[in-house]
Design an enzyme around this catalytic site. Sequence first.
Site, short mmCIF file in Angstrom:
data_model
loop_
_atom_site.label_atom_id
_atom_site.label_comp_id
_atom_site.label_asym_id
_atom_site.label_seq_id
_atom_site.Cartn_x
_atom_site.Cartn_y
_atom_site.Cartn_z
N ASP A 1 0.86 -1.19 0.00
CA ASP A 1 0.00 0.00 0.00
C ASP A 1 0.90 1.24 0.00
O ASP A 1 1.83 1.32 0.80
CB ASP A 1 -0.91 -0.03 1.25
CG ASP A 1 -2.04 0.98 1.17
OD1 ASP A 1 -1.75 2.18 0.97
OD2 ASP A 1 -3.20 0.59 1.33
N GLY B 1 -15.42 3.39 4.36
CA GLY B 1 -14.02 3.78 4.19
C GLY B 1 -13.40 3.35 2.87
O GLY B 1 -12.21 3.57 2.64
N GLN B 2 -14.19 2.73 2.00
CA GLN B 2 -13.62 2.27 0.72
C GLN B 2 -13.32 3.46 -0.19
O GLN B 2 -14.14 4.38 -0.34
CB GLN B 2 -14.59 1.31 0.01
CG GLN B 2 -13.98 0.70 -1.25
CD GLN B 2 -14.86 -0.37 -1.89
OE1 GLN B 2 -16.05 -0.48 -1.58
NE2 GLN B 2 -14.29 -1.15 -2.78
N HIS C 1 -6.75 -5.64 3.06
CA HIS C 1 -5.59 -5.01 3.69
C HIS C 1 -4.98 -6.01 4.67
O HIS C 1 -5.70 -6.60 5.48
CB HIS C 1 -6.02 -3.79 4.50
CG HIS C 1 -6.67 -2.69 3.71
ND1 HIS C 1 -5.99 -1.57 3.32
CD2 HIS C 1 -7.94 -2.55 3.24
CE1 HIS C 1 -6.82 -0.76 2.65
NE2 HIS C 1 -8.01 -1.34 2.59
N HIS D 1 -10.38 -5.49 -2.49
CA HIS D 1 -9.03 -5.73 -1.98
C HIS D 1 -9.08 -5.97 -0.48
O HIS D 1 -9.99 -5.50 0.20
CB HIS D 1 -8.11 -4.55 -2.29
CG HIS D 1 -8.66 -3.23 -1.82
ND1 HIS D 1 -9.62 -2.54 -2.52
CD2 HIS D 1 -8.40 -2.49 -0.71
CE1 HIS D 1 -9.92 -1.43 -1.87
NE2 HIS D 1 -9.20 -1.39 -0.76
P1 AMP Z 1 -9.78 1.29 0.58
O1 AMP Z 1 -9.89 2.65 1.19
O2 AMP Z 1 -10.14 0.16 1.46
O3 AMP Z 1 -10.50 1.28 -0.74
O4 AMP Z 1 -8.25 1.06 0.31
C1 AMP Z 1 -7.57 1.55 -0.79
C2 AMP Z 1 -6.13 1.50 -0.40
O5 AMP Z 1 -5.38 1.62 -1.57
C3 AMP Z 1 -5.69 2.62 0.55
O6 AMP Z 1 -5.12 2.04 1.71
C4 AMP Z 1 -4.68 3.40 -0.26
O7 AMP Z 1 -3.62 3.84 0.53
C5 AMP Z 1 -4.24 2.38 -1.28
N1 AMP Z 1 -3.78 2.90 -2.56
C6 AMP Z 1 -4.31 3.89 -3.30
N2 AMP Z 1 -3.64 4.04 -4.46
C7 AMP Z 1 -2.65 3.12 -4.45
C8 AMP Z 1 -1.60 2.75 -5.35
N3 AMP Z 1 -1.43 3.39 -6.51
N4 AMP Z 1 -0.75 1.75 -5.01
C9 AMP Z 1 -0.91 1.11 -3.82
N5 AMP Z 1 -1.87 1.40 -2.93
C10 AMP Z 1 -2.73 2.38 -3.23
#
Ligand code: AMP
Length: 145
Positions: A37, A100-101, A109, A107
């Site tokens: 991340d 929070g998405q 975490h 995906h």
């Molecule tokens: P969510 O908020 O559960 O949708 O998580 C999305 C996650 O993707 C967040 O923790 C971001 O920090 C992460 N994220 C966003 N853009 C990127 C990227 N280009 N590469 C890796 N992680 C990312």
Amino acid sequence: MSLDGAYDRDNIFAKIVRGEMPAARIFEDYDTLAFMDVFPQSRGHTLVIHKAAPARNLMEIDPQALNSVMATVQRVTRAVRAALKPEGIMVAQFNGAAAGQTVYHLHFHVIPRWDGVPLGRHGEGGMADPAELAKLAKQIAAAVQ
Ligand code: AMP
């Protein structure tokens, strides 16, 4: 509202899968991909996705594809433990903006935790140093079994 809608084939994770966006890749098999991340909530914060399933969230994914993702979540969680020696590991998944998405490609975490080290705020931390992420990815990748 954000629980509904069409899967966007140009979302950021789909671009990572296609190699159109950079990522610190940890593990990949035919179906799934794990990478660091870029706004980590802790050192070693990893994401696991299905590479082909057009699912925005947990409710949309085909159960068989979900099985593949979960097998990789477990595999990577074990590798994170072996590589970084955390005292705990949080596995999280958000459905919809209200939960929070922020990226609408399903995906998971995998977030290692250490006693006394507070969890960074979701989506509000700074961007990690790419060299540090590459180093962590290599360390975790070396522990994947
Ligand atoms: P969510 O908020 O559960 O949708 O998580 C999305 C996650 O993707 C967040 O923790 C971001 O920090 C992460 N994220 C966003 N853009 C990127 C990227 N280009 N590469 C890796 N992680 C990312």
